[in-house]
Design an enzyme around this catalytic site. Structure first.
Site, PDB file in Angstrom:
ATOM      1  N   SER A  20       0.936  -1.138  -0.049  1.00  0.00           N
ATOM      2  CA  SER A  20       0.018  -0.112   0.062  1.00  0.00           C
ATOM      3  C   SER A  20       0.823   1.148   0.037  1.00  0.00           C
ATOM      4  CB  SER A  20      -0.877   0.022   1.236  1.00  0.00           C
ATOM      5  OG  SER A  20      -0.149  -0.132   2.451  1.00  0.00           O
ATOM      6  N   GLU A  22       1.297   5.528   0.819  1.00  0.00           N
ATOM      7  CA  GLU A  22       0.744   6.678   1.605  1.00  0.00           C
ATOM      8  C   GLU A  22       1.282   7.899   0.800  1.00  0.00           C
ATOM      9  OE1 GLU A  22       0.872   6.453   5.719  1.00  0.00           O
ATOM     10  OE2 GLU A  22       1.831   8.488   5.736  1.00  0.00           O
ATOM     11  N   THR A  53      -2.893  11.123   4.050  1.00  0.00           N
ATOM     12  CA  THR A  53      -2.572  11.645   5.514  1.00  0.00           C
ATOM     13  C   THR A  53      -3.555  13.064   5.805  1.00  0.00           C
ATOM     14  OG1 THR A  53      -0.729  12.974   4.932  1.00  0.00           O
ATOM     15  CG2 THR A  53      -0.302  10.984   5.607  1.00  0.00           C
ATOM     16  N   TYR A  54      -3.501  13.127   7.146  1.00  0.00           N
ATOM     17  CA  TYR A  54      -4.294  14.348   7.769  1.00  0.00           C
ATOM     18  C   TYR A  54      -3.383  15.156   8.257  1.00  0.00           C
ATOM     19  CZ  TYR A  54      -8.976  16.055   9.529  1.00  0.00           C
ATOM     20  OH  TYR A  54     -10.137  16.619   9.671  1.00  0.00           O
ATOM     21  N   HIS A  82      -6.893   9.363   6.060  1.00  0.00           N
ATOM     22  CA  HIS A  82      -6.519   9.440   7.450  1.00  0.00           C
ATOM     23  C   HIS A  82      -7.450  10.317   8.382  1.00  0.00           C
ATOM     24  CE1 HIS A  82      -2.163   7.676   7.234  1.00  0.00           C
ATOM     25  NE2 HIS A  82      -2.759   7.461   6.262  1.00  0.00           N
ATOM     26  N   ASP A 114      -1.392  14.281  17.111  1.00  0.00           N
ATOM     27  CA  ASP A 114      -0.428  15.014  17.908  1.00  0.00           C
ATOM     28  C   ASP A 114      -1.303  15.858  18.705  1.00  0.00           C
ATOM     29  OD1 ASP A 114       1.935  13.794  17.432  1.00  0.00           O
ATOM     30  OD2 ASP A 114       2.088  14.693  15.447  1.00  0.00           O
ATOM     31  N   ALA A 131     -11.786  11.354  22.702  1.00  0.00           N
ATOM     32  CA  ALA A 131     -10.983  11.498  23.510  1.00  0.00           C
ATOM     33  C   ALA A 131      -9.629  10.603  23.233  1.00  0.00           C
ATOM     34  CB  ALA A 131     -11.161  11.182  25.025  1.00  0.00           C
ATOM     35  N   HIS A 157       5.707   4.616  21.292  1.00  0.00           N
ATOM     36  CA  HIS A 157       5.440   5.990  21.063  1.00  0.00           C
ATOM     37  C   HIS A 157       6.209   7.071  21.717  1.00  0.00           C
ATOM     38  CE1 HIS A 157       2.984   9.788  20.880  1.00  0.00           C
ATOM     39  NE2 HIS A 157       2.856   9.360  19.805  1.00  0.00           N
ATOM     40  N   ASP A 166       1.668   1.141  25.520  1.00  0.00           N
ATOM     41  CA  ASP A 166       1.429   1.322  23.908  1.00  0.00           C
ATOM     42  C   ASP A 166       0.685  -0.015  23.525  1.00  0.00           C
ATOM     43  OD1 ASP A 166       2.701   3.291  23.405  1.00  0.00           O
ATOM     44  OD2 ASP A 166       4.141   2.669  21.804  1.00  0.00           O
ATOM     45  N   PHE A 224      13.754  13.986  10.977  1.00  0.00           N
ATOM     46  CA  PHE A 224      12.346  13.118  11.232  1.00  0.00           C
ATOM     47  C   PHE A 224      12.645  12.054  12.206  1.00  0.00           C
ATOM     48  CE2 PHE A 224       9.664   9.594  10.604  1.00  0.00           C
ATOM     49  CZ  PHE A 224       8.334  10.293  10.527  1.00  0.00           C
ATOM     50  N   HIS A 274       3.845  -1.277   3.709  1.00  0.00           N
ATOM     51  CA  HIS A 274       3.013   0.161   3.665  1.00  0.00           C
ATOM     52  C   HIS A 274       4.214   1.053   3.207  1.00  0.00           C
ATOM     53  CE1 HIS A 274      -0.035   3.131   4.119  1.00  0.00           C
ATOM     54  NE2 HIS A 274       0.709   3.873   4.695  1.00  0.00           N
ATOM     55  N   ARG A 280       6.480  10.701  -3.922  1.00  0.00           N
ATOM     56  CA  ARG A 280       7.330  10.598  -5.103  1.00  0.00           C
ATOM     57  C   ARG A 280       7.429   9.212  -5.531  1.00  0.00           C
ATOM     58  NH1 ARG A 280       9.830  15.266  -7.025  1.00  0.00           N
ATOM     59  NH2 ARG A 280       9.593  16.570  -5.436  1.00  0.00           N
TER      60      ARG A 280
HETATM   61  P1  FAD Z   1      -2.494   6.429  19.779  1.00  0.00           P
HETATM   62  O1  FAD Z   1      -2.036   4.981  19.078  1.00  0.00           O
HETATM   63  O2  FAD Z   1      -3.709   6.507  20.175  1.00  0.00           O
HETATM   64  O3  FAD Z   1      -1.435   6.443  20.913  1.00  0.00           O
HETATM   65  C1  FAD Z   1      -0.426   6.518  20.752  1.00  0.00           C
HETATM   66  C2  FAD Z   1       0.448   6.602  22.072  1.00  0.00           C
HETATM   67  O4  FAD Z   1       0.383   7.785  22.774  1.00  0.00           O
HETATM   68  C3  FAD Z   1       0.227   5.359  23.032  1.00  0.00           C
HETATM   69  O5  FAD Z   1       0.806   4.047  22.750  1.00  0.00           O
HETATM   70  C4  FAD Z   1       0.623   5.857  24.285  1.00  0.00           C
HETATM   71  O6  FAD Z   1       1.762   5.583  24.323  1.00  0.00           O
HETATM   72  C5  FAD Z   1       0.067   7.308  24.225  1.00  0.00           C
HETATM   73  N1  FAD Z   1      -1.146   7.558  24.843  1.00  0.00           N
HETATM   74  C6  FAD Z   1      -2.287   7.952  23.966  1.00  0.00           C
HETATM   75  N2  FAD Z   1      -3.266   7.992  24.718  1.00  0.00           N
HETATM   76  C7  FAD Z   1      -3.051   7.700  26.034  1.00  0.00           C
HETATM   77  C8  FAD Z   1      -3.420   7.668  27.425  1.00  0.00           C
HETATM   78  N3  FAD Z   1      -4.941   7.951  27.623  1.00  0.00           N
HETATM   79  N4  FAD Z   1      -2.655   7.513  28.410  1.00  0.00           N
HETATM   80  C9  FAD Z   1      -1.546   7.018  28.208  1.00  0.00           C
HETATM   81  N5  FAD Z   1      -0.547   7.134  27.305  1.00  0.00           N
HETATM   82  C10 FAD Z   1      -1.590   7.473  26.135  1.00  0.00           C
HETATM   83  N6  FAD Z   1      -0.654  12.364  12.314  1.00  0.00           N
HETATM   84  C11 FAD Z   1      -1.367  13.317  11.920  1.00  0.00           C
HETATM   85  O7  FAD Z   1      -1.585  14.493  12.117  1.00  0.00           O
HETATM   86  N7  FAD Z   1      -2.008  12.891  10.614  1.00  0.00           N
HETATM   87  C12 FAD Z   1      -1.985  11.551   9.956  1.00  0.00           C
HETATM   88  O8  FAD Z   1      -2.424  11.454   8.904  1.00  0.00           O
HETATM   89  C13 FAD Z   1      -1.029  10.646  10.514  1.00  0.00           C
HETATM   90  N8  FAD Z   1      -0.916   9.445  10.083  1.00  0.00           N
HETATM   91  C14 FAD Z   1      -0.307   8.512  10.706  1.00  0.00           C
HETATM   92  C15 FAD Z   1      -0.128   7.264  10.055  1.00  0.00           C
HETATM   93  C16 FAD Z   1       0.666   6.310  10.828  1.00  0.00           C
HETATM   94  C17 FAD Z   1       0.759   4.890  10.171  1.00  0.00           C
HETATM   95  C18 FAD Z   1       1.327   6.575  11.997  1.00  0.00           C
HETATM   96  C19 FAD Z   1       2.267   5.548  12.527  1.00  0.00           C
HETATM   97  C20 FAD Z   1       1.263   7.606  12.503  1.00  0.00           C
HETATM   98  C21 FAD Z   1       0.610   8.696  11.910  1.00  0.00           C
HETATM   99  N9  FAD Z   1       0.423  10.017  12.475  1.00  0.00           N
HETATM  100  C22 FAD Z   1      -0.409  11.112  11.885  1.00  0.00           C
HETATM  101  C23 FAD Z   1       1.092  10.361  13.763  1.00  0.00           C
HETATM  102  C24 FAD Z   1       0.304  10.287  14.970  1.00  0.00           C
HETATM  103  O9  FAD Z   1      -0.842  11.248  14.989  1.00  0.00           O
HETATM  104  C25 FAD Z   1       1.044  10.766  16.217  1.00  0.00           C
HETATM  105  O10 FAD Z   1       1.920   9.820  16.359  1.00  0.00           O
HETATM  106  C26 FAD Z   1       0.090  10.973  17.400  1.00  0.00           C
HETATM  107  O11 FAD Z   1       1.158  11.701  18.449  1.00  0.00           O
HETATM  108  C27 FAD Z   1      -0.295   9.684  18.166  1.00  0.00           C
HETATM  109  O12 FAD Z   1      -1.765   9.273  17.413  1.00  0.00           O
HETATM  110  P2  FAD Z   1      -2.008   7.793  17.384  1.00  0.00           P
HETATM  111  O13 FAD Z   1      -3.358   7.573  16.802  1.00  0.00           O
HETATM  112  O14 FAD Z   1      -0.704   7.141  16.863  1.00  0.00           O
HETATM  113  O15 FAD Z   1      -2.094   7.499  18.946  1.00  0.00           O
END
Ligand code: FAD
Length: 310
Positions: A20, A22, A53-54, A82, A114, A131, A157, A166, A224, A274, A280
């Site tokens: 896939s 991205e 992505t978003y 996303h 983030d 949330a 993370h 995680d 990065f 992926h 590119r």
């Molecule tokens: P989650 O999987 O929900 O959480 C990640 C980690 O944060 C957890 O494992 C934990 O360590 C910590 N955490 C979260 N909630 C809690 C809690 N309640 N208590 C304690 N610890 C907690 N970002 C964008 O803005 N746009 C995108 O399109 C985008 N695409 C992505 C695609 C992929 C494949 C990946 C790997 C990342 C992407 N990201 C994107 C980055 C991502 O948004 C960030 O890494 C963000 O900080 C975490 O989002 P997540 O859904 O991965 O978090």
């Protein structure tokens, strides 16, 4: 003589390899042209899906929608949009999700996103928002029968106190209805396999698809990696040493390094990849070619877009 595809497939235990891609939504007409020439080039490789992505904080909301809509309208590719929980109420997010369903999108990559204040700040959910990523997954699945993919972090993370936290969160996302995890990029395959062992030991059985970032601009990749706490092995740095002013050679090295990483994963049983394309096509196309993933014979040749609707 076995073909490349047969050889790779044999290495992968006879299972076919799937990919896939991205992309990120373009900011300017020039970037849009680059993106579409890349999509056109990669479409004949018949990826399982292509994701868009978003931007952080929903900053690309309209551009993400426009890119996904154009993929639906102009190609036969399966798009995955996303979506994050950041800076939007549940109602707003739900409207976006319904809009995607009505537009024919059937796959969402559901993320927490983030912190609205920027990476390094504490995450504060929107007062009326989802949330967590697990809540978003459940919300998306309540709206319609979407396929939902989520993130996973082989090196933890950066906000996470431990792998256990995680894994709790990955488990919650899968329990809420996610059927695939896509990893943050990594450069040391052992870290991926150690993580995979932990995931499986927890009884989480969804595919954990490695996210592959072909590195051609080493300095950019290192920045990065620093931001995302991704380990950059010394050997990787040494491959690019002395090539700062030589982008052509860097590109050749980049293809070789990424192919090496992917082949090692195949040899160790991975069959789904992926690719972070950075919009590119060239490196990803070359790596897929080496993996035996080719356009259908009748449509072979650069620029022939078998997956792009006429
Ligand atoms: P989650 O999987 O929900 O959480 C990640 C980690 O944060 C957890 O494992 C934990 O360590 C910590 N955490 C979260 N909630 C809690 C809690 N309640 N208590 C304690 N610890 C907690 N970002 C964008 O803005 N746009 C995108 O399109 C985008 N695409 C992505 C695609 C992929 C494949 C990946 C790997 C990342 C992407 N990201 C994107 C980055 C991502 O948004 C960030 O890494 C963000 O900080 C975490 O989002 P997540 O859904 O991965 O978090």
């Amino acid at each position: 003589m076995p073909t490349d595809t047969e050889r790779r497939s044999r290495r992968a235990g006879g299972r076919p390899i799937s990919v896939s891609f991205e992309f990120f939504p373009p900011k300017t007409p020039e970037m849009e042209a680059t993106l579409w020439s890349s999509i056109t080039r990669l479409a004949p490789l018949a990826p399982k899906f292509v994701s868009v992505t978003y931007g952080a904080g929903g900053s690309t909301r309209e551009r993400t929608h426009a890119t996904v809509a154009r993929i639906v309208d102009e190609t036969r590719l399966a798009p995955a949009a996303h979506l994050t929980c950041v800076a939007a109420s549940r109602g707003e997010v739900d409207d976006v999700v319904r809009g995607y369903w009505d537009a024919g999108v059937r796959h969402i990559v559901a993320l927490r996103g983030d912190p609205p204040g920027g990476v390094g700040q504490a995450y504060e959910p929107h007062p009326q928002g989802y949330a967590s990523s697990a809540e978003l997954v459940a919300g998306v699945r309540r709206i319609a029968n979407f396929e939902v993919s989520v993130s996973a972090y082989p090196e933890k993370h950066p906000e996470s106190p431990s792998f256990e936290v995680d894994l709790d969160i990955l488990q919650a996302k899968v329990d809420a209805g996610a059927s695939r995890a896509i990893t943050q990029c990594f450069f040391d395959n052992d870290l991926y396999f150690r993580f995979l062992d932990k995931v499986r030991a927890r009884g989480i059985d969804v595919p954990v698809v490695p996210g592959i970032l072909p590195v051609s601009n080493f300095k950019q990749a290192r920045n990065f990696a620093e931001k995302t706490a991704t380990y950059m092995p010394e050997w990787l740095a040494s491959r690019f040493e002395g090539l700062d002013g030589d982008p052509e050679t860097r590109k050749l090295i980049a293809a070789a390094v990424a192919a090496e990483q992917v082949f090692d994963l195949v040899d160790r049983g991975v069959t789904e990849f992926h690719f972070y394309t950075l919009n590119r096509a060239d490196l990803v196309y070359a790596i897929c070619h080496l993996l035996g993933i080719r356009p259908p014979a009748a449509a072979e040749g650069p620029g022939v877009a078998a997956g792009v609707a006429a």
